[in-house]
Design a protein around this motif. Structure first.
Motif, mmCIF file in Angstrom:
data_model
loop_
_atom_site.group_PDB
_atom_site.id
_atom_site.type_symbol
_atom_site.label_atom_id
_atom_site.label_comp_id
_atom_site.label_asym_id
_atom_site.label_seq_id
_atom_site.Cartn_x
_atom_site.Cartn_y
_atom_site.Cartn_z
ATOM 1 N N ARG A 17 0.796 -1.209 -0.037
ATOM 2 C CA ARG A 17 -0.084 -0.143 -0.129
ATOM 3 C C ARG A 17 0.816 1.217 -0.007
ATOM 4 N NH1 ARG A 17 -5.199 0.396 3.629
ATOM 5 N NH2 ARG A 17 -4.227 -1.453 4.493
ATOM 6 N N THR A 18 0.721 2.058 -0.927
ATOM 7 C CA THR A 18 1.338 3.330 -0.965
ATOM 8 C C THR A 18 0.181 4.449 -1.346
ATOM 9 O OG1 THR A 18 1.866 3.069 -3.314
ATOM 10 C CG2 THR A 18 3.342 2.359 -1.980
ATOM 11 N N GLY A 19 0.787 5.807 -1.110
ATOM 12 C CA GLY A 19 -0.176 6.748 -1.289
ATOM 13 C C GLY A 19 -0.929 7.417 -0.386
ATOM 14 N N GLN A 20 -1.595 8.639 -0.540
ATOM 15 C CA GLN A 20 -2.687 8.968 0.268
ATOM 16 C C GLN A 20 -3.955 8.857 -0.667
ATOM 17 O OE1 GLN A 20 -2.053 9.941 3.322
ATOM 18 N NE2 GLN A 20 0.142 9.367 2.917
ATOM 19 N N ASN A 21 -5.102 8.788 0.374
ATOM 20 C CA ASN A 21 -6.491 8.778 -0.428
ATOM 21 C C ASN A 21 -7.003 10.058 -0.806
ATOM 22 O OD1 ASN A 21 -9.039 7.786 -1.134
ATOM 23 N ND2 ASN A 21 -9.756 7.002 0.660
ATOM 24 N N ASN A 22 -6.354 10.762 -1.549
ATOM 25 C CA ASN A 22 -6.808 12.265 -1.883
ATOM 26 C C ASN A 22 -8.021 12.161 -2.918
ATOM 27 O OD1 ASN A 22 -4.779 13.412 -0.300
ATOM 28 N ND2 ASN A 22 -3.382 13.203 -1.777
ATOM 29 N N LYS A 23 -7.588 10.959 -3.815
ATOM 30 C CA LYS A 23 -8.560 11.171 -5.147
ATOM 31 C C LYS A 23 -9.238 9.687 -4.954
ATOM 32 C CE LYS A 23 -6.353 14.775 -7.901
ATOM 33 N NZ LYS A 23 -5.968 14.999 -9.183
ATOM 34 N N GLY A 24 -9.088 8.590 -4.226
ATOM 35 C CA GLY A 24 -9.561 7.565 -4.225
ATOM 36 C C GLY A 24 -8.605 6.559 -3.918
ATOM 37 N N GLN A 38 5.009 -6.580 -10.074
ATOM 38 C CA GLN A 38 4.741 -6.222 -11.329
ATOM 39 C C GLN A 38 4.027 -4.977 -11.942
ATOM 40 O OE1 GLN A 38 1.849 -8.987 -13.400
ATOM 41 N NE2 GLN A 38 3.859 -9.816 -14.416
ATOM 42 N N MET A 39 3.440 -4.533 -10.951
ATOM 43 C CA MET A 39 2.651 -3.265 -11.166
ATOM 44 C C MET A 39 3.372 -2.022 -10.670
ATOM 45 S SD MET A 39 0.133 -4.838 -12.382
ATOM 46 C CE MET A 39 -1.053 -3.397 -12.668
ATOM 47 N N HIS A 40 4.697 -2.200 -10.561
ATOM 48 C CA HIS A 40 5.282 -1.111 -10.044
ATOM 49 C C HIS A 40 5.368 0.239 -10.762
ATOM 50 C CE1 HIS A 40 9.269 1.281 -8.850
ATOM 51 N NE2 HIS A 40 9.193 1.389 -10.105
ATOM 52 N N PHE A 41 5.504 0.382 -11.930
ATOM 53 C CA PHE A 41 5.386 1.764 -12.666
ATOM 54 C C PHE A 41 3.853 2.313 -12.608
ATOM 55 C CE2 PHE A 41 8.724 -0.203 -15.451
ATOM 56 C CZ PHE A 41 9.607 0.860 -15.037
ATOM 57 N N GLN A 44 3.718 3.572 -8.794
ATOM 58 C CA GLN A 44 4.945 4.657 -8.790
ATOM 59 C C GLN A 44 4.181 6.051 -9.270
ATOM 60 O OE1 GLN A 44 8.134 5.118 -11.409
ATOM 61 N NE2 GLN A 44 9.395 5.242 -9.748
ATOM 62 N N ALA A 45 3.261 5.988 -10.576
ATOM 63 C CA ALA A 45 2.682 7.064 -11.164
ATOM 64 C C ALA A 45 1.697 7.733 -10.494
ATOM 65 C CB ALA A 45 2.306 6.559 -12.623
ATOM 66 N N PHE A 46 0.587 6.743 -9.938
ATOM 67 C CA PHE A 46 -0.510 7.411 -9.303
ATOM 68 C C PHE A 46 -0.482 7.400 -7.664
ATOM 69 C CE2 PHE A 46 -1.462 5.192 -13.319
ATOM 70 C CZ PHE A 46 -1.891 6.485 -14.090
ATOM 71 N N SER A 47 0.401 7.032 -6.962
ATOM 72 C CA SER A 47 0.400 7.301 -5.702
ATOM 73 C C SER A 47 0.424 8.435 -5.130
ATOM 74 C CB SER A 47 1.571 6.349 -5.006
ATOM 75 O OG SER A 47 1.502 4.921 -5.225
#
Length: 282
Positions: A17-24, A38-41, A44-47
């Motif tokens: 789990r990465t990122g913040q729930n700003n937009k969902g 496998q979903m790394h890119f 990385q792009a949307f977190s």
């Protein structure tokens, strides 16, 4: 951050789990022999804007072994259970290859999915699909004298598919294997993985796709893998494209494996536009 989640049906799934729930929240399911790395890119792009959860489908990585009657439908059960266990109200589902079938089935069962992103999957598999996939499962049956031997074989396989090998790919390869005594084997069981693959051919394409109500983005990878053949073709998605009510389709010239293992700025741009320009329904 990696962690185990015991979902409501008692199974243990390993999630990252990465990122913040700003937009969902985006939940991503990987391919047949893959794992969450496998979903790394995409992670990385949307977190930056989304909480992004990738996970090891059962029978892969650090998640529990799949059931003896394993199939894409059983894996969709797990995904639905994961969504409910984590209490995610309006998930955006993303799936690559087998993960696209899983995500599509889950989206067809849930009315509160906010958006669906299918990365070259959830179409009709044919003889070419089998001819291209089954030989790639051979490494799941083998025993290796060292981790380096497995990494070397995987590197050769990927480079033949136009994958740019780097330390990230080596990390993925090492994550795929486990030590048993003095040797190494793949974490996934050959027979059960093959059973998962065979369930592509019993995919209820009409029932599932006609039940998906959220806005959906379909990425089709038309690049050749072997003998000038792609894993899926545009024709493979004929029924998928006709049945999903709110569908945006994009074509990329890269092959099925390049789609996730090499960074694809154009693909990421399409996904970003889908999410930003109202692609994910409110």
């Amino acid at each position: 951050m990696g962690e185990y989640v015991t979902v409501n049906n008692g199974q243990n799934l390993y999630i990252y789990r990465t990122g913040q729930n700003n937009k969902g929240t985006i939940i991503a399911a990987h391919g047949l022999t893959g794992n969450h790395k496998q979903m790394h890119f995409f992670q990385q792009a949307f977190s930056e804007d989304y909480q992004f959860i990738s996970y090891d489908v059962r029978g892969r990585g650090l998640s529990d072994r799949q059931d003896t009657n394993t199939s894409i439908n059983k894996h969709a059960d797990d995904l639905v259970e994961l969504i409910e266990t984590l209490n995610i109200k309006e998930p955006i589902l993303m799936g690559y290859s087998m993960g696209a079938y899983i995500a599509a089935i889950a989206a067809s069962r849930l009315s509160h999915v906010k958006g669906l992103i299918l990365l070259d999957g959830a179409g009709e598999a044919d003889d070419t699909t089998r001819d291209l996939v089954i030989p790639s499962l051979g490494r799941l049956e083998k025993t290796y004298a060292s981790a380096e031997d497995y990494v070397k074989e995987t590197k050769h396989l990927y480079e033949n598919l136009n994958i740019h090998w780097d330390t990230r790919l080596e990390d993925i390869a090492r994550y795929e294997i486990k030590q048993v005594g003095s040797s190494f084997t793949h974490r996934s069981d050959y027979d059960l993985t093959k059973q998962d693959f065979e369930s592509f051919y019993t995919f209820d394409i009409h029932g599932v796709t006609s039940s998906i109500t959220c806005n959906t983005l379909l990425m089709i990878a038309t690049g050749a893998m072997k003998d000038n053949k792609s894993l899926f073709t545009e024709e493979s998605y004929h029924h998928t494209r006709n049945n999903i009510r709110h569908l945006q389709t994009e074509i990329t010239p890269v092959n099925h494996y390049e789609l996730v293992f090499n960074k694809q700025p154009d693909v990421l741009k399409h996904i970003q536009q889908f999410l930003t320009n109202g692609g994910a329904s409110s």
